[in-house]
Design a protein around this motif. Sequence first.
Motif, short mmCIF file in Angstrom:
data_model
loop_
_atom_site.label_atom_id
_atom_site.label_comp_id
_atom_site.label_asym_id
_atom_site.label_seq_id
_atom_site.Cartn_x
_atom_site.Cartn_y
_atom_site.Cartn_z
N ASP A 13 -7.65 8.62 -9.92
CA ASP A 13 -6.98 7.40 -9.48
C ASP A 13 -7.31 7.03 -8.05
O ASP A 13 -6.68 6.13 -7.47
N SER A 14 -8.31 7.69 -7.45
CA SER A 14 -8.76 7.32 -6.10
C SER A 14 -10.11 6.62 -6.13
O SER A 14 -10.61 6.21 -5.09
N PHE A 17 -10.12 3.14 -4.74
CA PHE A 17 -10.02 3.15 -3.28
C PHE A 17 -11.42 3.23 -2.65
O PHE A 17 -11.74 2.49 -1.71
N ALA A 77 -11.55 6.88 4.33
CA ALA A 77 -11.00 8.13 3.82
C ALA A 77 -10.32 8.98 4.90
O ALA A 77 -9.70 10.00 4.58
N LYS A 80 -6.80 9.96 4.36
CA LYS A 80 -6.50 10.89 3.27
C LYS A 80 -6.46 12.32 3.80
O LYS A 80 -6.88 12.62 4.91
#
Length: 214
Positions: A13-14, A17, A77, A80
């Motif tokens: 699910d990234s 992104f 990123a 994250k």
Amino acid sequence: MKYNLLICTVPHDSGEFIAEAATAAGATGGTILMGRSIAANSVLQALALGDSSKDIVYILVPSEQSAVIIAAIVHAAEIKRKGFGILFTVDATHLIKNGMAAGGETYMAHDTTHQLITVIANKGYADDVMAAARKAGAGGGTVINARGTAMPGDEKFFGMEIVPEKEMLVIVVESKNADAVLEAVRVLPCLEKPGSGVAFCCPASDFTLLGKNV
């Protein structure tokens, strides 16, 4: 025109992104595949713990835009967690030009710090392949579920018997370990039968760990 294939492996699910960050920097789009990472050690693997779902993002970009798009992904990123994912590139010019680089030059693998090893085998063997690769110096890998496309009775593909359910294992290793990993995979008992699997290797450039630096 020369092209690079940007490949990112990030948590499930990234993928969107990563794709959005790349698109904002000039990429025209990408493809997101679903896979899983393999547990860091045999104990966790036996307990079915430690494996996790992954998104593998493929983005084809002109080589001249590659650095800008990579920088945009790395910057995005940074919000994250540490160890969020990895990013690397593969020279894709020879894939597009049928073995010939732009200008008519024959493609030749160039020296890089890392290599991308891809192993395609019948379903159920990816964990065995990864275990052998790890003993030979690989760190980890990502498994992508796949399937054959031929109908029963069709000719073999690269000598491999067409079996619908496949697993594709992608492993990024330091170049110095590539030969040892490939040899460890080649002699596996589960791959002794002719046509039971195929492995190939290509240079992986711009290897980058995504996520926070601290």
